[in-house]
Scaffold this motif. Structure first.
Motif, PDB file in Angstrom:
ATOM      1  N   LEU A   5      77.781  73.236  41.062  1.00  0.00           N
ATOM      2  CA  LEU A   5      76.377  73.292  41.488  1.00  0.00           C
ATOM      3  C   LEU A   5      76.299  74.137  42.751  1.00  0.00           C
ATOM      4  N   GLN A   6      75.292  75.016  42.788  1.00  0.00           N
ATOM      5  CA  GLN A   6      75.052  75.811  44.007  1.00  0.00           C
ATOM      6  C   GLN A   6      73.941  75.143  44.806  1.00  0.00           C
ATOM      7  N   SER A   7      74.190  74.935  46.084  1.00  0.00           N
ATOM      8  CA  SER A   7      73.110  74.432  46.941  1.00  0.00           C
ATOM      9  C   SER A   7      73.323  74.962  48.341  1.00  0.00           C
ATOM     10  N   ALA A   8      72.277  75.516  48.918  1.00  0.00           N
ATOM     11  CA  ALA A   8      72.299  76.053  50.287  1.00  0.00           C
ATOM     12  C   ALA A   8      73.519  76.940  50.497  1.00  0.00           C
ATOM     13  N   LEU A  25      63.092  61.405  54.222  1.00  0.00           N
ATOM     14  CA  LEU A  25      64.222  62.110  54.853  1.00  0.00           C
ATOM     15  C   LEU A  25      63.695  63.171  55.816  1.00  0.00           C
ATOM     16  N   ARG A  26      62.636  63.855  55.389  1.00  0.00           N
ATOM     17  CA  ARG A  26      62.039  64.898  56.242  1.00  0.00           C
ATOM     18  C   ARG A  26      61.453  64.261  57.506  1.00  0.00           C
ATOM     19  N   SER A  27      60.777  63.141  57.350  1.00  0.00           N
ATOM     20  CA  SER A  27      60.074  62.528  58.494  1.00  0.00           C
ATOM     21  C   SER A  27      61.041  61.913  59.501  1.00  0.00           C
ATOM     22  N   THR A  28      62.287  61.715  59.092  1.00  0.00           N
ATOM     23  CA  THR A  28      63.275  61.164  60.023  1.00  0.00           C
ATOM     24  C   THR A  28      64.248  62.237  60.508  1.00  0.00           C
ATOM     25  N   VAL A  53      72.901  62.107  49.137  1.00  0.00           N
ATOM     26  CA  VAL A  53      73.977  62.839  48.435  1.00  0.00           C
ATOM     27  C   VAL A  53      74.946  63.282  49.515  1.00  0.00           C
ATOM     28  N   THR A  54      76.197  62.983  49.296  1.00  0.00           N
ATOM     29  CA  THR A  54      77.165  63.310  50.329  1.00  0.00           C
ATOM     30  C   THR A  54      78.154  64.343  49.795  1.00  0.00           C
ATOM     31  N   THR A  55      78.904  64.930  50.693  1.00  0.00           N
ATOM     32  CA  THR A  55      79.891  65.924  50.267  1.00  0.00           C
ATOM     33  C   THR A  55      81.264  65.478  50.746  1.00  0.00           C
ATOM     34  N   GLU A  56      82.257  65.806  49.950  1.00  0.00           N
ATOM     35  CA  GLU A  56      83.632  65.464  50.329  1.00  0.00           C
ATOM     36  C   GLU A  56      84.571  66.482  49.705  1.00  0.00           C
ATOM     37  N   LYS A  57      85.766  66.558  50.266  1.00  0.00           N
ATOM     38  CA  LYS A  57      86.749  67.490  49.691  1.00  0.00           C
ATOM     39  C   LYS A  57      87.768  66.721  48.876  1.00  0.00           C
ATOM     40  N   ARG A  91      68.620  71.816  54.671  1.00  0.00           N
ATOM     41  CA  ARG A  91      69.842  71.944  53.867  1.00  0.00           C
ATOM     42  C   ARG A  91      70.154  70.625  53.139  1.00  0.00           C
ATOM     43  N   VAL A  92      70.021  69.527  53.893  1.00  0.00           N
ATOM     44  CA  VAL A  92      70.263  68.204  53.309  1.00  0.00           C
ATOM     45  C   VAL A  92      69.235  67.947  52.200  1.00  0.00           C
ATOM     46  N   LEU A  93      67.979  68.248  52.501  1.00  0.00           N
ATOM     47  CA  LEU A  93      66.918  68.002  51.514  1.00  0.00           C
ATOM     48  C   LEU A  93      67.152  68.799  50.241  1.00  0.00           C
ATOM     49  N   GLU A  94      67.595  70.036  50.409  1.00  0.00           N
ATOM     50  CA  GLU A  94      67.834  70.872  49.231  1.00  0.00           C
ATOM     51  C   GLU A  94      68.964  70.288  48.383  1.00  0.00           C
ATOM     52  N   LEU A  95      70.040  69.873  49.037  1.00  0.00           N
ATOM     53  CA  LEU A  95      71.164  69.312  48.273  1.00  0.00           C
ATOM     54  C   LEU A  95      70.733  68.035  47.545  1.00  0.00           C
ATOM     55  N   VAL A  96      69.989  67.173  48.241  1.00  0.00           N
ATOM     56  CA  VAL A  96      69.571  65.918  47.620  1.00  0.00           C
ATOM     57  C   VAL A  96      68.739  66.204  46.367  1.00  0.00           C
ATOM     58  N   GLU A  97      67.735  67.068  46.513  1.00  0.00           N
ATOM     59  CA  GLU A  97      66.842  67.293  45.369  1.00  0.00           C
ATOM     60  C   GLU A  97      67.584  67.988  44.229  1.00  0.00           C
ATOM     61  N   THR A  98      68.373  69.022  44.578  1.00  0.00           N
ATOM     62  CA  THR A  98      69.065  69.774  43.521  1.00  0.00           C
ATOM     63  C   THR A  98      70.050  68.888  42.771  1.00  0.00           C
ATOM     64  N   TYR A  99      70.829  68.117  43.532  1.00  0.00           N
ATOM     65  CA  TYR A  99      71.876  67.298  42.911  1.00  0.00           C
ATOM     66  C   TYR A  99      71.265  66.158  42.076  1.00  0.00           C
ATOM     67  N   ILE A 100      70.315  65.438  42.693  1.00  0.00           N
ATOM     68  CA  ILE A 100      69.778  64.248  42.011  1.00  0.00           C
ATOM     69  C   ILE A 100      69.069  64.649  40.713  1.00  0.00           C
TER      70      ILE A 100
END
Ligand code: SF4
Length: 891
Positions: free
Chosen positions: A13-16, A324-327, A189-193, A332-341
């Motif tokens: 998946l490509q995000s940001a 998430l935006r209001s807090t 959505v979190t990221t890990e290696k 970048r985080v918002l894009e990953l969350v929406e794209t992934y979910i």
């Protein structure tokens, strides 16, 4: 994903601008995926990502077989990505780790090999007490008291954060753990290696607090576990669970004017308790979900333990992204969350109807304004019904009725005064709209010249330091202050029982037997003694209603008809004169919003100079102080601890009834100055008038042993009328403190068990409720039913939970002194839900027998019981991993 890439190959998946690997559920499982509830899709992702080989194939197959009946007996391994703890649950867990390091050192190993293998976040939130209130400097003064009282324990937490890899500690003043989780920690959505490859994965977690499901409000799967289960996860073992039954709650309509998220949460609690929810996962679906903000969803999700559920899950949708935006989360985080979910089939569809085990429907438009109580959160009432429920209660008269009457004639305090009015708890202080609504009630009251009566202890303890900023920008700080609701600090305060001293006028009236004080609070629990040891009545309600009850000062009020108060100009002021419209709340919310403040206020609070001034050692072994009354090396963190399973004849140490809470078993609130625990601490140099709360002593097993079952409302059926925390030593017929009786049995080589009724261990996740029983030598608890987390904690301490057959509860058993209970639970015979033979040998020679069901849910739990519990198991595994030839004989 190295051993069998062909079974369930990862996608990308490509995000940001970054390419992530991921488990693409729709590609792997096609159309049947959307028939699963979203919580099961998340568990499926976890299984596919973490399990291997035949076990993985079997688990995946079982998850789709679940669709046939909506239930399953199959087990899966769940591996969360992080652990969240608070200062009182983390202290014993970290003390155990420190003690395990000692044990490794004594076994000739390097103690620094023992570290958590997952990130562990600790919030120091549970020890803030409302010492002063109704003044601007209250947060600073209360925090000084907190740090002075807890400095030894806090130095220990600082040692842990400096020495144990992966442990972060958030200092006092940074907020309540679940609010921190919502506003700061959760990524959705979190990221890990993995093997050097970046992966995108769902943020999944566990917390050592029963209200951890609050995070379900923003689509993060997480739930509360006991400290002992958390320790297993921290040290690399998965938590095993049966594929859960999932209850779908279909929401329709819109909340009507006047009704708030609190009212919905209390309604959900009552509805789900009424159908007997007990440990199932709950997921909300249907068009009404879209009508709730993520903040409102989090209020409902928070009360999952009150409605008996493991989760109260809301999937991710545009409202989640708004939150998430209001807090202050980044684009970048918002894009990953929406794209992934969206990609992996987890995005909420209001028209979808997945397969659930059971469903219920709630029309949001039918939710009224509510309170709940006065002793259980599921006892839902219309907000106008406080009077009728209190009128029906027995009202104790003073022994000296004339003195009480004289006192009452002298003042104008009602017989059920509101003694505590607390806007408290993560439940209802994390959603800004609820605090804004409370501020608007305060504003209208102030303008009408209303004042809170002198006997009411008022407090505002928000979950987040950002609250000060948005209330100020909304122009409501002065209004709240004018009616006593100054901020007292950012922590659990009254919700956990740290309500501080009652007003002197209330204490005097209680002493005269003239009143029965009541708490009005925006918390989630109102068990007797929970909020304050001297209060057994409490109503749960929304923050604006708390302000209204504070102004009334009288809990015996019908707010639908009676005036809240008469204004100085003689005009009766009713609730409708004070209640804000939805538009007023929305306008002030818009005025107050500043996304950047959630991050900046947290950062500033994290710099707490009082915290950072605490000096802490940096040695791999914690240097125990033999004179400490706060931290002692516990005896159960030892390689010589063995299994409590076996075949034995036991005395019942205690025989209890239904609804024994973890507050009964191991209290958290203030240590009474006239108690045996106080005597023990005073003998070791403590000030009898400043003993702090039981929860602050959980690093000291000697205190907690004496605190076990220290609750004056506990009814021990073994013998009527015993003093607090006493029981009968049957052979001598003497009544003594429980721990002394337990010691006498232990010295005589006798086994003991405990017998209880329905819902044993209800309440919070505290592992000391199980540890205390282990220290008392209890080998098995025989109860009609168990609350989920406590059952798991008992196993974590090696104690066998045994479910009594129907019709065989404590009342039917009618145990009398001299009766003994024989349990046949040999280690090799104990397996999930196996049948355990039990015989009751009466003092008069009669014998009866039955089969109890082992409260063991998984094979891992059976193995833990054979090892003697979590701690011996971790030690054995750690030693075996370093030295495979080592044999640790637990006997
Ligand atoms: S429910 Fe109460 S005690 Fe528990 S974390 Fe929230 S505020 Fe603290």
């Amino acid at each position: 994903m190295t051993d069998e890439p062909d079974d369930f190959p990862p996608a990308s998946l490509q995000s940001a601008g970054t390419e992530f690997a991921l488990i693409d559920l729709p590609v792997l499982f096609g159309g049947q995926l959307c028939r699963l509830p979203v919580v099961l899709r998340l568990l499926l992702e976890n299984v596919v990502r973490n399990m291997r080989g035949a076990e993985r194939r079997a688990a995946v197959a079982a998850m789709f077989q679940w669709l046939e009946q909506g239930t399953s007996q199959a087990e899966i391994a769940f591996q969360p990505g992080r652990v969240l703890m608070h200062d009182t649950t983390s202290t014993p867990a970290l003390v155990d780790i420190a003690a395990m390091r000692d044990a490794l050192h004594e076994a000739g190993l390097d103690p620094s090999i023992l570290n958590p293998s997952l990130p562990v976040d600790v919030s120091v939130d549970h020890s803030l007490a409302v010492e002063v209130f109704g003044r601007r400097d209250a947060p600073g003064v209360n925090m000084q008291h907190e740090i002075r009282r807890n400095q030894e324990r806090y130095r220990f937490l600082r040692w842990a954060s400096q020495v144990l890899r992966g442990v972060r500690v958030f200092p006092p003043g940074t907020g309540i753990m679940h609010t921190i989780n919502l506003e700061q920690l959760a990524t959705v959505v979190t990221t890990e290696k993995r093997d050097g490859v970046p992966w995108a994965v769902p943020d999944m977690m566990i917390g050592t607090d029963s209200h951890t499901p609050m995070i379900n409000g923003i689509g993060v799967l997480g739930w509360g576990v006991g400290g002992l289960e958390a320790q297993t996860v921290m040290f690399g073992m998965p938590t095993m669970l049966r594929i859960p039954d999932v209850i779908g709650v279909r929401l329709t309509g819109l909340l009507k004017p006047g009704s708030l998220a609190t009212d919905l949460a209390l309604t959900v609690t009552q509805r789900l308790r009424a159908i007997g929810v007990s440990g199932e996962f709950v997921e909300f679906f249907g068009p009404g979900v879209s009508a709730l903000s993520a903040g409102e969803r989090a209020v409902v999700a928070n009360m999952a333990p009150e409605y008996g559920a493991t989760t109260g899950f809301f999937p991710v949708d545009p409202n989640t992204l708004d939150y998430l935006r209001s807090t202050g989360r980044s684009a970048r985080v918002l894009e990953l969350v929406e794209t992934y979910i969206r990609r992996v089939g987890l995005w909420f569809d209001p028209d979808a109807v997945p397969r659930f085990t059971r469903t219920i429907e709630i029309d949001l438009g039918a939710v009224g304004m509510h309170i709940a109580g006065p002793q259980r959160p599921q006892d839902l009432l219309d907000f106008s019904k406080a009077r009728s429920i209190l009128e029906a209660l027995h009202f104790p008269r003073a022994a000296d009725a004339r003195a009480a009457d004289a006192w009452a004639a002298d003042g104008n305090m009602p017989r059920f005064p509101v003694a505590i009015a607390a806007i408290t708890s993560c439940t209802n202080t994390s959603d800004p709209s609820l605090l804004i609504a409370a501020g608007l009630v305060a504003r209208k009251a102030r303008r009408l010249g209303l004042k809170v009566p002198a006997w009411v202890k008022t407090s505002l303890g928000p979950g987040s330091p950002a609250a000060a900023g948005y209330l100020e920008r909304a122009g409501l700080t002065e209004d709240l202050s004018a009616v006593g609701f100054d901020i007292v600090g950012y922590g659990c305060t009254t919700c956990i029982g740290n309500s501080g001293p009652l007003p002197p006028v209330i204490r005097d009236a209680m002493a005269a037997g003239a009143i029965r004080p009541v708490a009005a609070l925006s918390g989630n629990r109102n068990f007797p003694g929970r909020v304050h040891p001297d209060l057994d009545l409490g109503f749960l309600m929304s923050p604006p209603l708390v302000v209204a009850f504070a102004l009334a000062g009288n809990a015996e009020i019908d707010l639908s008809r009676d005036p809240v108060q008469v204004a100085p100009d003689g005009r009766p002021v009713h609730l409708e004169d004070l209640w804000p419209t939805r538009e007023e709340v929305a306008t002030h919310l818009a005025m107050a919003s500043d996304a950047s403040e959630f991050q900046s206020a947290f950062r500033i609070a994290s710099e707490n100079p009082l915290w950072h001034a605490l000096q802490a050692p940096r040695t791999p072994l914690f240097p125990w102080n033999p004179a400490s009354t706060a931290l002692r090396r516990p005896p159960f963190a030892s390689v010589t601890e063995g299994s409590l399973l076996g075949r034995y004849s036991a005395y019942p140490l205690l025989v209890l009834g239904d609804d024994i809470t973890t507050d009964h078993i191991s209290p958290a609130s203030g240590i009474p100055a006239d108690s045996l625990v106080a005597d023990f601490l005073v003998a070791r140099g403590e000030d009898r008038n400043d003993l702090n709360v039981f929860a602050s002593r959980r690093g000291n097993w000697e205190v907690m042993l004496r605190a076990a079952f220290h609750n004056k409302t506990l009814d021990n059926k073994l013998k009527a009328g015993m003093p607090v925390a006493h029981t009968l030593h049957v052979p001598s017929a003497q009544v003594q403190p429980i721990w002394e009786v337990a010691q006498r049995y232990r010295d005589a080589g006798e086994s003991v068990v405990l017998v209880a009724g329905e819902r044993y261990g209800t309440g919070s996740s505290r592992d000391w409720a199980a540890k205390g029983q282990r220290l008392l030598g209890i080998r098995a608890v025989l109860a009609s039913s168990f609350e989920r987390i406590h059952r798991s904690n008992l196993i974590g301490m090696g104690i066998l939970p045994l479910q009594l057959p129907q019709g065989c509860g404590p009342t039917a058993l009618n145990l009398v002194p001299g009766d003994r209970i024989e349990v046949d639970a040999e280690p090799q015979a104990v397996s999930p839900r196996c049948s355990i033979p039990v015989r009751v040998v009466r003092a008069n020679g009669d014998v009866s027998s039955f089969h109890a069901v082992a409260g063991v849910e998984t094979q891992l739990e059976a193995d833990l019981l054979r090892d003697g519990g979590v701690i011996p198991s971790i030690l054995k595994r750690t030693i075996a991993a370093r030295d495979p030839a080592a044999h640790v004989d637990p006997s």
